[in-house]
Design an enzyme around this catalytic site. Structure first.
Site, mmCIF file in Angstrom:
data_model
loop_
_atom_site.group_PDB
_atom_site.id
_atom_site.type_symbol
_atom_site.label_atom_id
_atom_site.label_comp_id
_atom_site.label_asym_id
_atom_site.label_seq_id
_atom_site.Cartn_x
_atom_site.Cartn_y
_atom_site.Cartn_z
ATOM 1 C CB CYS A 121 -1.184 -4.163 -1.755
ATOM 2 S SG CYS A 121 0.515 -4.427 -2.209
ATOM 3 N N GLY A 122 -2.029 -6.445 0.235
ATOM 4 C CA GLY A 122 -1.804 -7.790 0.736
ATOM 5 C C GLY A 122 -1.361 -8.707 -0.374
#
Length: 269
Positions: free
Chosen positions: A113-114
Site C-alpha cells: 500500500c501507498g
C-alpha cells in the site's frame, strides 16, 4: 516542542449498499468506518526514508505515532514529529536517523500500500489481476449459512472465545480449509498458505469471523478469491478495493441477513 495533534479526521463515511432482510431487498446508505494507510517517514539530510506503514482510521495521527514509538522503545530517538496539510497520510520524524531506521519494518502491508487509498489500489493492480468467478450467482440462503459453517470448524474459539478464523468454501458451501489465529490477517494467511498449490483460487469464497479491513480484501485479491464474506463491517478502503477488482464483498453476514458492499452480480436476487 512537539506541536499539538490536529483535529480528528473522517472516522466514518456513508456508502450506498443493497441490504437483504426478511422483508426482501432494500437500497440504502450504510455508515462505514474509514480506513487509510499512515506512513511514518524519517526526515534527514542524508539517509532518511520510510520507517513503517500501518492501516488506521484517520485522526490523532501524532498520538498514534508517539504511542507506537514508545512501545517500540524509540521515543528517545525522536526530537520532533509533524504532519503537512498536503500529505495527511504521512507523519514526519526527525531525530536519531540511524536508531530510527534500524527499526524499519518491511511487511506485506507496507510493501503493498501507498500513502493514500487510491495509491494502495493502484499498487495492488500492478501485482494482481482481477479474480475470476465462473460459477452461478450464490443463493442468499447459502451465503447466510457460511459463518455458521465456519464456526463449526473453530474449536479453539469455542474453547477460548479469543481467536479469529478464516475459511475457504466452494460455490456449493463445502468447507475446503479453515484455520484459527489470534489475528484475523494471520488466519487468512494460513488459509492462503495451505492453498498455494491451487492459486489462483478461482470460484472460491473466503469467509472470516471478523470485520473486513483493507488487508483482508488485499489478501483475497492476491490469492485470486472473488467473493469475501465477513461477519463484521468493512472499511471504506476495503470497499474501494473490492469494487476496483470486481470482488464481491459481503458484510454483517449473520442471523439470516447481510449487506452487499460490492459485486452484487454474484448474489442471486
Amino acid at each position: 516542542m512537539t506541536p499539538p495533534d490536529p483535529s480528528p479526521g473522517p472516522l466514518l463515511t456513508r456508502l450506498p449498499i443493497r441490504r437483504l432482510s426478511v422483508a426482501g431487498w432494500d437500497e440504502l446508505e450504510d455508515v462505514v468506518a474509514v480506513e487509510e494507510p499512515l506512513e511514518l517517514r524519517v526526515e534527514a539530510p542524508e539517509g532518511g526514508g520510510p520507517l513503517s506503514v500501518t492501516m488506521r482510521t484517520p485522526g490523532h495521527d501524532l498520538h498514534l505515532t508517539r504511542g507506537w514509538l514508545h512501545a517500540e522503545g524509540l521515543s528517545e530517538a525522536v526530537e520532533e514529529t509533524w504532519q503537512q496539510p498536503d500529505l495527511p497520510n504521512v507523519v514526519w520524524l526527525r531525530g536519531d536517523t540511524a536508531a530510527l531506521l534500524s527499526a524499519r519494518r518491511t511487511t506485506a502491508t507496507s510493501s503493498a500500500c501507498g500513502v493514500c487509498g487510491s495509491g494502495s489500489v493502484e499498487r495492488l493492480m500492478l501485482r494482481a489481476p482481477p479474480p475470476v468467478w465462473t460459477a452461478p450467482p450464490l443463493p442468499p440462503g447459502l451465503i447466510a449459512r457460511l459463518p455458521e459453517l465456519l464456526r463449526a470448524a473453530q474449536p479453539a474459539f469455542q474453547a477460548s472465545g479469543g481467536l479469529h478464523a478464516a475459511g475457504l468454501f466452494d460455490p456449493a458451501g463445502t468447507l475446503l480449509a479453515a484455520y484459527e489465529d489470534v489475528g484475523r490477517h494471520n488466519a487468512v494467511d494460513k488459509v492462503v498458505g495451505a492453498s498455494l498449490a491451487e492459486l489462483p483460487l478461482n470460484d472460491r469464497v473466503l469467509v472470516t469471523s471478523s470485520r473486513a479491513g483493507f488487508e483482508i480484501v488485499q489478501k483475497a485479491v492476491l490469492a485470486g478469491v472473488a467473493v469475501v464474506v465477513t461477519v463484521g463491517a468493512p472499511s471504506s478502503l476495503a470497499i474501494d478495493t473490492a469494487a476496483s477488482f470486481g470482488v464481491t464483498l459481503l458484510g454483517f453476514v449473520r442471523q439470516g441477513r447481510f449487506n452487499v458492499y460490492a459485486g452484487a452480480e454474484r448474489v442471486q436476487d
